[in-house]
Design a protein around this motif. Sequence first.
Motif, PDB file in Angstrom:
ATOM      1  N   GLU A  96     -40.225   9.186 -22.334  1.00 19.33           N
ATOM      2  CA  GLU A  96     -40.582   9.853 -21.084  1.00 19.33           C
ATOM      3  C   GLU A  96     -41.293  11.186 -21.351  1.00 19.33           C
ATOM      4  OE1 GLU A  96     -36.817   7.412 -20.625  1.00 19.33           O
ATOM      5  OE2 GLU A  96     -37.527   8.905 -22.054  1.00 19.33           O
ATOM      6  N   ASP A  97     -40.834  11.892 -22.380  1.00 17.54           N
ATOM      7  CA  ASP A  97     -41.453  13.163 -22.732  1.00 17.54           C
ATOM      8  C   ASP A  97     -42.874  12.957 -23.244  1.00 17.54           C
ATOM      9  OD1 ASP A  97     -41.419  16.068 -23.251  1.00 17.54           O
ATOM     10  OD2 ASP A  97     -41.498  15.442 -25.350  1.00 17.54           O
ATOM     11  N   ALA A  98     -43.074  11.947 -24.062  1.00 17.10           N
ATOM     12  CA  ALA A  98     -44.411  11.674 -24.599  1.00 17.10           C
ATOM     13  C   ALA A  98     -45.405  11.414 -23.475  1.00 17.10           C
ATOM     14  CB  ALA A  98     -44.365  10.491 -25.562  1.00 17.10           C
ATOM     15  N   ILE A  99     -45.025  10.597 -22.504  1.00 19.04           N
ATOM     16  CA  ILE A  99     -45.926  10.256 -21.402  1.00 19.04           C
ATOM     17  C   ILE A  99     -46.227  11.494 -20.561  1.00 19.04           C
ATOM     18  CG2 ILE A  99     -46.168   8.874 -19.300  1.00 19.04           C
ATOM     19  CD1 ILE A  99     -46.364   7.391 -22.140  1.00 19.04           C
ATOM     20  N   ASN A 100     -45.217  12.275 -20.238  1.00 19.32           N
ATOM     21  CA  ASN A 100     -45.448  13.489 -19.444  1.00 19.32           C
ATOM     22  C   ASN A 100     -46.256  14.535 -20.211  1.00 19.32           C
ATOM     23  OD1 ASN A 100     -44.109  13.570 -16.635  1.00 19.32           O
ATOM     24  ND2 ASN A 100     -42.684  12.428 -17.924  1.00 19.32           N
ATOM     25  N   THR A 101     -46.058  14.628 -21.497  1.00 15.50           N
ATOM     26  CA  THR A 101     -46.847  15.551 -22.323  1.00 15.50           C
ATOM     27  C   THR A 101     -48.316  15.159 -22.303  1.00 15.50           C
ATOM     28  OG1 THR A 101     -44.969  16.071 -23.750  1.00 15.50           O
ATOM     29  CG2 THR A 101     -47.166  16.445 -24.674  1.00 15.50           C
ATOM     30  N   ILE A 102     -48.592  13.872 -22.417  1.00 25.20           N
ATOM     31  CA  ILE A 102     -49.978  13.389 -22.382  1.00 25.20           C
ATOM     32  C   ILE A 102     -50.617  13.703 -21.031  1.00 25.20           C
ATOM     33  CG2 ILE A 102     -51.411  11.302 -22.420  1.00 25.20           C
ATOM     34  CD1 ILE A 102     -49.334  10.223 -24.542  1.00 25.20           C
ATOM     35  N   VAL A 103     -49.880  13.458 -19.946  1.00 25.43           N
ATOM     36  CA  VAL A 103     -50.398  13.792 -18.611  1.00 25.43           C
ATOM     37  C   VAL A 103     -50.708  15.284 -18.536  1.00 25.43           C
ATOM     38  CG1 VAL A 103     -49.815  13.978 -16.156  1.00 25.43           C
ATOM     39  CG2 VAL A 103     -49.339  11.862 -17.388  1.00 25.43           C
ATOM     40  N   ASN A 134     -47.949  10.473 -13.122  1.00 27.64           N
ATOM     41  CA  ASN A 134     -49.297  10.657 -12.607  1.00 27.64           C
ATOM     42  C   ASN A 134     -49.488  12.046 -12.038  1.00 27.64           C
ATOM     43  OD1 ASN A 134     -48.116  10.559 -10.065  1.00 27.64           O
ATOM     44  ND2 ASN A 134     -49.189   8.728  -9.404  1.00 27.64           N
ATOM     45  N   TYR A 135     -50.725  12.325 -11.681  1.00 22.11           N
ATOM     46  CA  TYR A 135     -51.116  13.629 -11.157  1.00 22.11           C
ATOM     47  C   TYR A 135     -52.238  13.424 -10.156  1.00 22.11           C
ATOM     48  CZ  TYR A 135     -54.102  17.768 -10.971  1.00 22.11           C
ATOM     49  OH  TYR A 135     -54.891  18.794 -10.541  1.00 22.11           O
ATOM     50  N   GLY A 136     -52.163  14.103  -9.028  1.00 23.91           N
ATOM     51  CA  GLY A 136     -53.252  14.159  -8.066  1.00 23.91           C
ATOM     52  C   GLY A 136     -53.477  15.611  -7.708  1.00 23.91           C
ATOM     53  N   ARG A 137     -54.717  16.032  -7.716  1.00 20.88           N
ATOM     54  CA  ARG A 137     -55.028  17.440  -7.456  1.00 20.88           C
ATOM     55  C   ARG A 137     -54.447  17.878  -6.111  1.00 20.88           C
ATOM     56  NH1 ARG A 137     -61.013  18.768  -8.067  1.00 20.88           N
ATOM     57  NH2 ARG A 137     -60.527  18.410 -10.251  1.00 20.88           N
ATOM     58  N   ALA A 138     -53.691  18.958  -6.145  1.00 18.56           N
ATOM     59  CA  ALA A 138     -53.019  19.480  -4.946  1.00 18.56           C
ATOM     60  C   ALA A 138     -54.024  19.848  -3.867  1.00 18.56           C
ATOM     61  CB  ALA A 138     -52.175  20.700  -5.310  1.00 18.56           C
ATOM     62  N   GLY A 139     -53.632  19.551  -2.633  1.00 15.21           N
ATOM     63  CA  GLY A 139     -54.456  19.901  -1.492  1.00 15.21           C
ATOM     64  C   GLY A 139     -55.632  18.982  -1.246  1.00 15.21           C
TER      65      GLY A 139
END
Length: 163
Positions: A96-103, A134-139
């Motif tokens: 889980e840490d590896a995936i979040n670090t890559i993101v 995942n990540y989506g630009r805020a706003g």
Amino acid sequence: MPERNDIENLSHLGQEETSYTFHYDPSLLETFENGHPNRDYFVKFNCPEFTTLCPKTGQPDFAALYISYIPDVHMVESKSLKLYLFSFRNHGGFHEDAINTIVNDLVDLMNPRYLEVLGRFTPRGGISIDPYANYGRAGTKYEQMAETRLLYHDMYPENINNR
């Protein structure tokens, strides 16, 4: 073909000798300019040979990584991404840490409109772990897209027998 000034700073691409580092190093990542910033489109990387180490036992963990993003101004250069992912080889971290670090590293690098990373790790001890972040630009509409895709990311679970 128009001249590209943004590729002069790419230090990995086109080198006859490639230097591999075996310790996590986000500075390996490089970008180039998106030639089509006026359009939304996905770029997907399939990385079937990702490896990292268990932080407790030091045993290797193997995964197929799927990295997808909608670029804005900058895009990640694929050879630098390969070298960066290779740098996890001797890095001790949970899946889980590896995936979040890559993101986190890719968001910091590119500031994409949207990005997601899925890791499908091979089983150890009879259990496979498939973290998704995942990540989506805020706003923006991409923030809502990230929320929706997170809620429905595993609508088609795989058959356990395929690994």
